[in-house]
Design an enzyme around this catalytic site. Structure first.
Site: not given
Ligand code: 4NP
Length: 172
Positions: A17, A23, A143
């Site tokens: 991800c 995720r 997300d």
């Molecule tokens: P992930 O979610 O891609 O599902 O782990 C996110 C985690 C952190 C961030 C964005 C999406 N961020 O911008 O820090």
């Protein structure tokens, strides 16, 4: 989709991800726990993020709370996706179109590209959707970063359905 992997004793799968805290750790937690019940093939599950944002951190507390409430046990430390994964992994399963595009950019051959899928391509209810068409948006794990616990629970439901389909494909 996975004919080449049938009959292998071990299958290495990396979930990808953006941040590797919401995720993909949840997807890895679910698949690792489901895989442990399989016996054969042995699934070796990992995850990574396309960004450097959270390297070395644990998973998001809402992600952990959600998978633990559903009975999954898993330890996670965030890392960034590395092109070395094309050598090390059999499958690289992306949560959304942006993750997939970034991973595919790092692939150097058709063989490497062939390891890359959207996780939800394996959801049996979504079989008819062409992952290369505009409808691929329907194959995304959204997300949940910045959202409430409901969004994480929705992500878990999507992941459970997709990983069930993946396992069915692997044990065919
Ligand atoms: P992930 O979610 O891609 O599902 O782990 C996110 C985690 C952190 C961030 C964005 C999406 N961020 O911008 O820090």
């Amino acid at each position: 989709m996975l004919e080449k992997l049938r009959g292998k004793d071990e299958i290495r799968i990396e979930m990808v991800c953006l941040g590797n805290v919401c995720r993909s750790p949840m997807a890895a937690a679910v698949l690792d726990n489901k895989g442990a019940k399989l016996g054969s093939p042995k699934l070796i599950v990992s995850s990574s993020g396309t960004s450097r944002y959270h390297i070395g951190e644990g998973a998001h507390k809402s992600s952990v709370r959600t998978w633990e409430a559903a009975g999954y046990k898993y330890h996670h430390e965030a890392k960034q996706f590395s092109p070395a994964s094309f050598r090390e992994q059999d499958l690289i399963l992306c949560m959304d179109l942006s993750n997939r595009a970034l991973v595919l950019t790092a692939a150097k051959s058709a063989e490497e590209k062939a390891k890359v899928f959207l996780l939800r391509q394996f959801d049996l209810a979504l079989r008819g959707i062409d992952p290369t068409s505009r409808a691929a948006e329907e194959l995304v794990v959204p997300d949940p970063w910045g959202s409430g616990i409901d969004a994480f629970e929705e992500v878990l439901a999507l992941i459970e359905s997709a990983t069930d389909g993946l396992i069915a494909e692997l044990v065919k």
